[in-house]
Design a protein around this motif. Structure first.
Motif, PDB file in Angstrom:
ATOM      1  N   ASP A 310      55.260  64.527  29.051  1.00 40.41           N
ATOM      2  CA  ASP A 310      54.390  65.675  29.323  1.00 40.41           C
ATOM      3  C   ASP A 310      55.212  66.957  29.360  1.00 40.41           C
ATOM      4  N   VAL A 311      54.662  68.020  28.793  1.00 40.83           N
ATOM      5  CA  VAL A 311      55.273  69.342  28.861  1.00 40.83           C
ATOM      6  C   VAL A 311      54.199  70.315  29.329  1.00 40.83           C
ATOM      7  N   PRO A 312      54.593  71.474  29.855  1.00 40.32           N
ATOM      8  CA  PRO A 312      53.593  72.460  30.272  1.00 40.32           C
ATOM      9  C   PRO A 312      52.702  72.876  29.104  1.00 40.32           C
ATOM     10  N   ILE A 313      51.473  73.231  29.400  1.00 41.62           N
ATOM     11  CA  ILE A 313      50.505  73.551  28.363  1.00 41.62           C
ATOM     12  C   ILE A 313      50.911  74.776  27.542  1.00 41.62           C
ATOM     13  N   TRP A 314      51.752  75.621  28.133  1.00 41.63           N
ATOM     14  CA  TRP A 314      52.165  76.845  27.448  1.00 41.63           C
ATOM     15  C   TRP A 314      53.404  76.667  26.589  1.00 41.63           C
ATOM     16  N   PHE A 315      53.947  75.451  26.494  1.00 37.38           N
ATOM     17  CA  PHE A 315      55.201  75.277  25.760  1.00 37.38           C
ATOM     18  C   PHE A 315      55.096  75.747  24.311  1.00 37.38           C
ATOM     19  N   GLY A 316      54.042  75.330  23.603  1.00 35.42           N
ATOM     20  CA  GLY A 316      53.911  75.697  22.197  1.00 35.42           C
ATOM     21  C   GLY A 316      53.890  77.205  22.004  1.00 35.42           C
ATOM     22  N   ALA A 317      53.142  77.917  22.863  1.00 35.07           N
ATOM     23  CA  ALA A 317      53.055  79.378  22.753  1.00 35.07           C
ATOM     24  C   ALA A 317      54.398  80.035  23.053  1.00 35.07           C
TER      25      ALA A 317
END
Length: 429
Positions: A310-317
């Motif tokens: 799991d990674v934070p939801i904002w990682f891609g941005a």
């Protein structure tokens, strides 16, 4: 009759002997491909060590990147402008431009000086936490090696020489021979001629064998055996294709617009490239220190997401912003690996949309769609993802997602990224 024999022998040796053009060309291809494989391995090893060294300092002293990264961006930008301005950026646009003037480009776009600068300055970028990859630079370095080998052996240079070198570079960098061939067809060659097929295949296979023989039979992102059911693929594929394609197209549009916009603030910054690089480095540093996940290529994070981490939801941005800031800063470095990392971040968002689906498979759909949206080469994207994850059971969903991503990206950015970037190098080829 006896008087004619020596002359005939000389003519035969000239045409078919060791000094014949055909043999010199073969030696240039084989020798160049072997050297490309070796250089690519050394480049990969040094790049990994540079990333590890930076992370070691960043983890021990969190505040160091706030100083080192902007200063490093400024120093690398200055060194690039001062000693090798044609080494900035990815390297793929330079190779595309070099194919227009093969002979002249050997002393400009794919010169030994530019290749050396690309090699060391890309490693320097990783040493200061830049969001860059080594795959694009490997393409330019490989094309320079192949061109220099042909010049040393007095073999006429053709555009196919650089195409073969660049394809061999992709194969050696990713350990993906098929992706090298696809990349040559989709990206480097404006018109893929039948007569250069053997040249490309030979260079790719030899460079790949050298990499394989020394580094071993490894899979870049590790094996992923998950598959999607038919109904799951019908639902997830278009969603991933549209989301990833639009995001990838947005990246391309923003990157191209940065170098062409007439907006006064951006025009002023472009006129002060070292200051602009410093500001870009500051953005990378602040996001890197805040998140701890956006440094370097993003390989480890992408690998973890594929494996189910799991990674934070904002990682891609966040990775999107740091990669864009690095790419427009003018320092040498590629976007292949960071783009795959951003795509993994998009895939992580898709996991939330499709919670009951095989998570790794969904992540790969996001990766291939975003990567296609950026480089607009769906066949290359599918083969890279397939070869780097051994996910052959997902070939059809990956291809569908890539094609949809390519279609969606056109609504955001009509011009292909590397084609647009190559235009600025045409006058210097």
């Amino acid at each position: 009759m006896s008087r004619l024999l020596p002359r005939r022998v000389r003519v035969a040796l000239r045409r078919h002997g060791p000094e014949a053009l055909v043999w010199r060309r073969r030696v240039a291809i084989v020798g160049g491909a072997i050297l490309v494989g070796l250089v690519a391995l050394v480049f990969a090893e040094l790049a990994d060590e540079a990333t590890a060294l930076f992370l070691q300092f960043a983890n021990r002293w969190w505040w160091v990147p706030l100083i080192a990264t902007p200063a490093g961006f400024a120093a690398i930008a200055w060194l690039t402008l001062r000693f090798a301005p044609l080494a900035k950026g990815s390297g793929i646009p330079q190779v595309m431009a070099a194919t227009r003037n093969p002979e002249g480009s050997l002393s400009t776009l794919v010169s030994l000086r530019v290749a050396l600068a690309k090699f060391f300055l890309t490693i320097g970028g990783l040493l200061v936490g830049a969001s860059v990859g080594r795959e694009g630079p490997t393409v330019q370095i490989a094309a320079a090696i192949m061109g220099r080998m042909h010049r040393m052996l007095r073999v006429p240079l053709r555009s196919s020489v650089y195409i073969a070198g660049g394809a061999a570079g992709v194969a050696a960098a990713f350990n993906t021979p098929l992706a090298g061939v696809a990349f040559a067809i989709e990206e480097l060659a404006a018109a893929y001629e039948q007569r250069m097929t053997l040249l490309v295949m030979a260079a790719v296979l030899i460079a790949g064998m050298v990499s394989l023989g020394i580094a071993g039979d490894y899979i870049y992102f590790g094996a992923m055996r998950q598959t999607l059911g038919f109904q799951q693929a019908l639902i997830a594929t278009p969603v991933a294709g549209i989301l990833g394609g639009i995001a990838g197209g947005a990246f391309s549009r923003l990157m191209l617009a940065t170098s062409t916009t007439t907006m006064r603030p951006m025009a002023r910054l472009r006129a002060r490239p070292v200051l602009f690089a410093t500001l870009c480095g500051t953005i990378v540093a602040v996001l890197g220190v805040s998140t701890g996940l956006t440094w370097g290529t993003g390989y480890d994070t992408a690998h973890g997401i594929i494996a189910g981490k799991d990674v934070p939801i904002w990682f891609g941005a966040a990775k999107f912003v740091t990669t864009l800031a690095t790419a427009v800063s003018g320092i040498p470095g590629g976007i292949f690996a960071p783009s795959l990392s951003i795509g993994a971040g998009i895939g992580d968002l898709l996991r939330g949309i499709f919670p009951g689906y095989p998570s790794g498979a969904v992540v790969l759909l996001g990766m291939v769609a975003y990567f296609t949206g950026v480089v607009r080469a769906p066949l290359t994207a599918v083969i890279i993802i397939s070869e780097t994850t051994a996910s052959r059971g997902l070939m059809m969903p990956l291809l569908a997602s890539a094609l949809i991503g390519d279609f969606a990206a056109q609504f955001v950015c009509k011009e292909k990224l590397y084609h647009g970037l190559s235009q600025r190098f045409l006058a210097k080829s």
